[in-house]
Write a protein that holds these residues in place. Structure first.
Motif, PDB file in Angstrom:
ATOM      1  N   ILE A 139      34.173 -75.316 -23.465  1.00  0.00           N
ATOM      2  CA  ILE A 139      35.636 -75.259 -23.393  1.00  0.00           C
ATOM      3  C   ILE A 139      36.190 -74.982 -24.780  1.00  0.00           C
ATOM      4  O   ILE A 139      35.827 -75.654 -25.751  1.00  0.00           O
ATOM      5  CB  ILE A 139      36.214 -76.574 -22.843  1.00  0.00           C
ATOM      6  N   ASN A 140      37.053 -73.988 -24.881  1.00  0.00           N
ATOM      7  CA  ASN A 140      37.753 -73.653 -26.122  1.00  0.00           C
ATOM      8  C   ASN A 140      39.247 -73.709 -25.877  1.00  0.00           C
ATOM      9  O   ASN A 140      39.726 -73.226 -24.836  1.00  0.00           O
ATOM     10  CB  ASN A 140      37.351 -72.253 -26.603  1.00  0.00           C
TER      11      ASN A 140
ATOM     12  N   GLY B 224      46.346 -71.876 -25.331  1.00  0.00           N
ATOM     13  CA  GLY B 224      45.314 -71.090 -24.665  1.00  0.00           C
ATOM     14  C   GLY B 224      44.117 -71.950 -24.345  1.00  0.00           C
ATOM     15  O   GLY B 224      43.724 -72.824 -25.130  1.00  0.00           O
ATOM     16  N   LEU B 225      43.529 -71.715 -23.172  1.00  0.00           N
ATOM     17  CA  LEU B 225      42.369 -72.476 -22.725  1.00  0.00           C
ATOM     18  C   LEU B 225      41.412 -71.529 -22.014  1.00  0.00           C
ATOM     19  O   LEU B 225      41.817 -70.704 -21.205  1.00  0.00           O
ATOM     20  CB  LEU B 225      42.794 -73.589 -21.760  1.00  0.00           C
ATOM     21  N   SER B 226      40.147 -71.635 -22.332  1.00  0.00           N
ATOM     22  CA  SER B 226      39.140 -70.823 -21.661  1.00  0.00           C
ATOM     23  C   SER B 226      37.844 -71.614 -21.570  1.00  0.00           C
ATOM     24  O   SER B 226      37.531 -72.419 -22.448  1.00  0.00           O
ATOM     25  CB  SER B 226      38.896 -69.507 -22.423  1.00  0.00           C
ATOM     26  N   PHE B 227      37.120 -71.400 -20.488  1.00  0.00           N
ATOM     27  CA  PHE B 227      35.808 -72.019 -20.361  1.00  0.00           C
ATOM     28  C   PHE B 227      34.950 -71.179 -19.425  1.00  0.00           C
ATOM     29  O   PHE B 227      35.443 -70.390 -18.616  1.00  0.00           O
ATOM     30  CB  PHE B 227      35.904 -73.468 -19.853  1.00  0.00           C
ATOM     31  N   ASP B 228      33.659 -71.329 -19.579  1.00  0.00           N
ATOM     32  CA  ASP B 228      32.701 -70.653 -18.710  1.00  0.00           C
ATOM     33  C   ASP B 228      31.627 -71.654 -18.310  1.00  0.00           C
ATOM     34  O   ASP B 228      31.340 -72.612 -19.023  1.00  0.00           O
ATOM     35  CB  ASP B 228      32.069 -69.450 -19.414  1.00  0.00           C
TER      36      ASP B 228
ATOM     37  N   PHE C  63      36.971 -69.012 -16.662  1.00  0.00           N
ATOM     38  CA  PHE C  63      38.406 -69.197 -16.410  1.00  0.00           C
ATOM     39  C   PHE C  63      39.152 -69.024 -17.714  1.00  0.00           C
ATOM     40  O   PHE C  63      38.723 -69.500 -18.771  1.00  0.00           O
ATOM     41  CB  PHE C  63      38.671 -70.587 -15.828  1.00  0.00           C
ATOM     42  N   SER C  64      40.284 -68.327 -17.645  1.00  0.00           N
ATOM     43  CA  SER C  64      41.111 -68.089 -18.833  1.00  0.00           C
ATOM     44  C   SER C  64      42.561 -68.410 -18.492  1.00  0.00           C
ATOM     45  O   SER C  64      43.078 -67.960 -17.451  1.00  0.00           O
ATOM     46  CB  SER C  64      40.974 -66.630 -19.289  1.00  0.00           C
ATOM     47  N   PHE C  65      43.209 -69.188 -19.375  1.00  0.00           N
ATOM     48  CA  PHE C  65      44.615 -69.590 -19.178  1.00  0.00           C
ATOM     49  C   PHE C  65      45.367 -69.393 -20.484  1.00  0.00           C
ATOM     50  O   PHE C  65      44.872 -69.766 -21.554  1.00  0.00           O
ATOM     51  CB  PHE C  65      44.692 -71.062 -18.746  1.00  0.00           C
TER      52      PHE C  65
END
Length: 887
Positions: free
Chosen positions: A692-693, A728-732, A788-790
């Motif tokens: 998670i970033n 901003g939030l992104s995770f894989d 997922f990207s937000f």
């Protein structure tokens, strides 16, 4: 496999598919009773004058401990070197020599290794065969090397040293990328082979299975051609004799040959039925080849491409791809009809470091029209990342080091392209000259620790740039060329770092920057019939602008421990705070001459920089004297793990990594003295499976919705801590993270064997390394991953939210069948993103695939069958896209 096209191009054009069958042949030798009658397992007898005699001057590269070198005075022209790991028996009465166990002989350029070899010294003839082990397996097959040829494996062999004629039984060998088997082959002194019951295929296994093949009843193989008698097709060991030819002449070049490239057939919703990637392969030489391909659609669209690769071993390699597309959508003559012309150019080049030490040259170019990937379905690959990309970039760079590595020079040509705004930014060229940091007050002969002043370091760098920003449509116009901006920048940093009171790190620096420009700018009012208009003039001539600043700061580390909780044995929190004082004078002061005043048409006066818009900017206006601050946080825990028994069963788990807050407070600013507070961080969950970033920005000032702007009042005064303006939030996540790790380990292992590979195998492996997503790995039974990207932004007037979800994976129905899928959802557009299903069948030396895009703009399907390079057969990898054609 490109050279195979010329080998059997005439036959392959007759059909669309054909497998082959295996061919066996072995001569049964006469019974050998000599070994059982001899009591000595190693007999070394001297021979008569007309037999083989020893010559100690000749060595055998294959020799073991038991090595004998003999020469024949009659008939043979060179030394014969023989060796046997088990035993060697010589019968003087029959003039025969028998070699047992890892036997090897060498005569001139002829080499032979087998489990059993016998030499008839009367006829100068050698016979070799393998043997059956206790399990009934045939092992120790003869391996023979003829002059200027690769090793060949046979069931048995007879060879005449004097006439250089030989018969091979059950041979299997590679011929220019293809493979030939035959029950019997006879070779003569002219390097010609006559084959009996032969079979040509594309499979690298001794017993070809699911593939296409050609059975040749009788034939002659010369250096440049094959003369075949009756030949017919074979499919799964079933002869198709109704698809046959009575005789034929086929070319057999001794190097890569040009040939026909088969197309792929299918249908696409918007462009209609297609014949994709039909073309011709051009083999210019061993260092350069090209593919010319074309695609035609039933609704009028067409595409063309030229793909070239080049390679010079131990020096450099690379390739370029030029693609053009004319896409037509809608019905011609209606308002919905649209015709677009697009192109895309890619080029990659890499240079081996040992080829020119101290010098580097590389290229990674990707430019073209912004609509190319959308209009062509990413070059018919349906690659989701390329379809959704919004930028392209290129770089061609050169570098060289001087003065024992202390001086480094680099230069580059680069381009960036914003595909959403059709805007292009070019730098032609950029260069930099950097001198490594050095201690001007230190001495080479110093004894003991450095004094504080000996820790002072200095450096120097010079940069030059020539750039322009323009719209894509007018990139090559004269107006664009006149907009190029250029300049030079010199920087001299001076630094000092000391430890203070054991726990603090003290850093101070002074930075001086000077810019050289060949033009400056002036603003004025021009009296026109429509009134006064502002005009910006460019004044040519050399100008220099400089600025300097100073910064001093302290940093330390604070360690905190939390008490034990359940399985958590310990939790450590590391806080790294830092604070610095920075100062910069006001370079808009008339003393410097960098700024001028301007009165607009409304009579309002303002100041502007004469270097406004310069390539390296302008010295800052307004005095700055403030405090910068940042706080970095890292939290990790030690937990009890039953699976991991290392370190006493205690496992470290990172909880929070790099959570950083930073900002600056300017004491001398007129307003908005406190800057925005930026934060960022990362973490991992579920045993590092989810990464998670996150990042964001807090605005400490209030926003007046009626005025539509920020006001110089802290949000805290209005009951808020701060306003979140950006987040901003992104995770894989991968349910099988070991899959990619195992595959990469396999590729790394193969990469270590690159030196022993053929050029074709090296090129195939290079393609896998460059684009690992372009291949399906049958070694991995399943994989499922998602991302997922937000993104949220709110500048005060209105907020904007974008969110996308992507899922992709594959699973093996059987060891030979694999299903692959990818899809996603755009929460803002409220629609499913590009969805694609693919089914792959591994045929070892061939592969088959079916691709289906069920809905959307790129709705389509295609079926592909193609031969596979031998390196992919070894890797059990199937090519995903159809760059190399199919039918």
């Amino acid at each position: 496999m490109k050279s195979v096209a010329a080998f059997f191009s005439y036959i392959l054009l007759i059909i669309t598919a054909f497998p082959a069958f295996s061919v066996y042949g072995q001569e049964i030798p006469r019974a050998d009773t000599t070994r059982s009658t001899l009591t000595d397992s190693l007999v070394m007898d001297s021979l008569t004058a007309d037999s083989l005699t020893a010559d100690s001057l000749v060595t055998d590269s294959l020799a073991a401990d038991k090595d004998t070198v003999r020469r024949a005075d009659d008939g043979l022209n060179a030394v014969v070197s023989i060796v046997a790991a088990d035993s060697q028996v010589t019968l003087l009465k029959t003039n025969m020599v028998y070699l047992y166990g890892e036997a090897k002989i060498k005569y001139e350029d002829f080499e032979l290794a087998a489990d059993y070899i016998e030499i008839d010294q009367n006829t100068n003839e050698v016979f070799a065969r393998g043997r059956y082990d206790n399990n009934g397996r045939y092992i120790g097959r003869p391996v023979v090397i003829f002059p200027n040829e690769s090793p060949k494996v046979v069931d048995s062999l007879r060879y005449d040293f004097e006439t250089k004629n030989g018969n091979a039984f059950g041979i299997f060998t590679e011929v220019d990328g293809g493979f030939i088997q035959a029950s019997k082959i006879r070779k003569n002194v002219y390097n010609e082979m006559s084959l009996f019951h032969g079979m040509y295929s594309t499979c690298n296994l001794p017993q070809p299975h699911t593939h296409f093949g050609i059975h040749i009843s009788k034939g002659i193989v010369t250096e440049n051609q094959i003369i075949a008698g009756p030949a017919y097709l074979v499919m799964e060991n079933v002869p198709l004799q109704f698809v046959a030819i009575p005789f034929g002449f086929f070319p057999k070049p001794d190097k890569r040959a040009s040939g026909f490239l088969f197309p792929t057939f299918g249908e696409e919703f918007s462009r209609g039925f297609f014949m994709r990637d039909i073309g011709w392969y051009l083999a210019f030489n061993d260092y350069w080849d090209s593919e010319i391909r074309g695609t035609m659609y039933s609704k009028g669209s067409y595409e063309a491409s030229i793909l070239s690769n080049y390679r010079v071993n131990y020096k450099f390699d690379g390739g370029f791809n030029i693609r053009y597309a004319n896409t037509k959508n809608g019905v011609e003559g209606t308002s919905q009809y649209r015709s677009t012309k697009d192109f895309n150019v890619t080029w990659n080049h890499s240079q081996r470091q040992e080829a020119n030490p101290g010098t580097t040259f590389s290229a990674n170019v990707n430019f073209g029209t912004s609509s190319y990937f959308q209009n062509t379905a990413a070059g018919a690959t349906y690659n989701y990342e390329q379809l959704t990309r919004n930028n392209m970039s290129s770089s061609i760079s050169y570098g060289k080091t001087f003065a024992d590595g202390k001086v480094n020079f680099t230069s580059s040509l680069s381009h960036r392209q914003d595909m959403t705004r059709n805007e292009v930014f070019l730098e032609l060229p950029t260069f930099s000259l950097n001198v490594s940091s050095f201690n001007p007050f230190d001495s080479k002969d110093r004894v003991g620790e450095q004094k504080w002043y000996q820790r002072i370091t200095m450096g120097y760098s010079l940069q030059g740039r020539n750039s322009v920003t323009a719209q894509e449509a007018g990139l090559f116009s004269r107006e664009t060329l006149e907009k190029f901006q250029n300049g030079f920048q010199h920087q001299i940093p001076i630094n000092l770092s000391l430890n203070v009171m054991k726990y603090f790190q003290f850093n101070t620096s002074v930075s001086y920057t000077e810019r050289w420009y060949l033009q400056s700018y002036r603003r004025r009012l021009d009296n026109t019939p429509g009134g006064f208009e502002e005009v910006r003039d460019t004044v040519p001539g050399f100008n220099r602008a400089y600025d300097y600043s100073m910064s001093t700061g302290l940093s330390t580390k604070i360690y905190g421990m939390y008490p034990k909780m359940g399985k958590i044995q310990a939790m450590r929190h590391v806080i790294t705070p830092s604070v610095n004082f920075n100062y910069r004078p006001d370079f808009s002061d008339p003393l410097y001459g960098f700024y001028r005043s301007f009165v607009n048409a409304q009579g309002r006066e303002s100041i502007y920089s004469i270097f406004e818009g310069g390539i390296f900017g302008s010295p800052g206006s307004g005095r700055s004297m403030g405090i910068g601050f940042s706080v970095d946080n890292n939290i990790e825990a030690k937990v009890i793990s039953k699976k991991d028994t290392t370190d006493g069963g205690i496992k470290k788990i990172p909880i929070l990594q790099g959570l950083t807050f930073s900002g600056n407070y300017n004491f001398v600013a007129d307003s908005f003295k406190l800057s925005n507070i930026n934060f960022s961080g990362r973490t991992a969950l579920f045993n590092q499976k989810i990464n998670i970033n996150f990042n964001g920005t807090f605005d400490p000032y209030s926003f007046d919705t009626q005025l539509g702007r920020r006001v110089n009042r802290f949000a805290l005064q209005d009951g808020q801590l701060a306003r979140l303006t950006n987040f901003g939030l992104s995770f894989d996540y991968s349910f099988n993270p070991q899959a990619n790790q195992n595959r990469q380990q396999g590729l790394d292992s193969l990469d270590n064997q690159r030196a022993s590979m053929t050029p074709e195998q090296q090129q195939a492996l290079a393609r896998i390394s460059r684009d690992p997503n372009a291949f399906v790995d049958f070694n991995i039974p399943w994989n499922l991953a998602g991302s997922f990207s937000f993104q949220y932004s709110n500048l005060g007037v209105r907020s904007n939210i974008t969110a996308t979800l992507n899922i992709h994976g594959d699973f093996s129905l059987t060891p030979k069948w694999k299903v692959q899928f990818n899809s996603g959802y755009d929460f803002r557009q409220k629609e499913i993103s590009l969805t694609r299903f693919s089914i792959y069948r591994d045929l070892h030396c061939w592969d088959m695939s079916f691709g289906w895009v069920p809905f959307g703009r790129f709705q389509s399907y295609n079926v592909t069958i193609r031969a596979k390079a031998s390196i992919l057969q070894d890797l059990k990898l199937t090519k995903r896209n159809d760059n190399f054609g199919g039918f």
